[in-house]
Write a protein that holds these residues in place. Structure first.
Motif: not given
Length: 290
Positions: A230-248
């Motif tokens: 849900a958090y990822a979808v919301i961030m995507k809709m707000l255009g605030l997606t941050v690319h990175g691999w640490s959290s993954l």
């Protein structure tokens, strides 16, 4: 000086005969030779010898099964002389008052190291949280009546944790308290590795709480995954997606670790079930002195 069995017989609490049965759990030293010498010198000393080492719990069960053939009650005690044999007479008094099981309970742990004392207390607390009924500071120094022993021996499982099974028998119990002394000779056969294995056997043989804990962890991980989605979808809709691999990577390692632990715990229970289904003998007696 009277021996313990002579003191008990003299008081006529349980008749005029008390035998000593020593179980040799596959020792490789002169233990069986010494037991033979004692048997020749004292008719009341009897012995059982295992064909190999089958473990402390199996030795106790074998001793109970043999002794109860002729005894009205039995007392189990380790041979390292740390438990107080003088308390046996007090146990017999409790038995005469109607107790079927009398526990020998340590009233202090001064002879233990800080580490052993702390881990032991923590172990009792964990088992209590898991719903296991256990007598704190009691090992295997206890008196049991004939009917209590016969009821205990009717439990067929091979993965037996005696300290946890005895309180489940339901008979009247009592306790005597004593101070445990340091070992007079030799070294403990229970190093840290064996103690941890023994503790784990106690948990897995008495409760399925670890499996339930896996269910709770799995449920929590699923809810966390839904929240992160849900958090990822919301961030995507707000255009605030941050690319990175640490959290993954952290998420992958966390989920992978939980899965491996879960498989290990489930595998432990399946392995115990396999041993129970095979119904192999708990022990093999190589020699007997009656």
């Amino acid at each position: 000086m009277l021996s313990i069995e002579e003191k008990i017989a003299e008081r006529n609490v349980m008749g005029q005969r008390a035998d000593i049965l020593i179980v040799d759990d596959g020792s490789t030293d002169r233990t069986w030779e010494i037991i033979n010498q004692l048997h020749q010198a004292h008719s009341r000393v009897r012995g059982l010898r295992f064909s190999r080492n089958f473990g402390h719990q199996s030795a106790l069960i074998a001793g109970m099964a043999e002794a109860i053939k002729t005894a009205d009650m039995i007392v189990t005690i380790d041979a390292d002389l740390q438990d107080d044999p003088d308390k046996i007479s007090e146990m017999v008094d409790k038995y005469a008052d109607g107790a079927d099981i009398v526990y020998g309970v340590r009233n202090n742990r001064d002879t233990d190291s800080w580490f052993k004392r702390t881990t032991a207390q923590g172990y009792y607390k964990i088992l209590k949280l898991l719903g296991v009924e256990l007598v704190p500071n009691h090992a295997d120094f206890r008196l049991m009546s004939k009917r209590a022993v016969e009821t205990f021996l009717s439990y067929p499982e091979r993965n037996m944790f005696i300290r946890g099974i005895i309180p489940k028998l339901g008979y009247k119990t009592d306790a005597v308290y004593y101070k445990r002394t340091p070992r007079m000779a030799g070294e403990s056969k229970y190093p840290l590795k064996k103690m941890l294995a023994f503790a784990w056997d106690g948990i897995t043989s008495l409760t399925i709480a670890p499996v339930r804990l896996i269910l709770i962890l799995g449920t929590a991980a699923t809810l966390l995954a839904i929240a992160m989605m849900a958090y990822a979808v919301i961030m995507k809709m707000l255009g605030l997606t941050v690319h990175g691999w640490s959290s993954l990577m952290v998420s992958l390692w966390f989920i992978g670790g939980v899965q491996m632990i879960s498989l290990g715990v489930i595998g432990e229970y399946i392995g115990k079930l396999m041993n129970e289904v095979k119904e192999r003998p708990r022990y093999t007696i190589q020699a007997k002195l009656n």
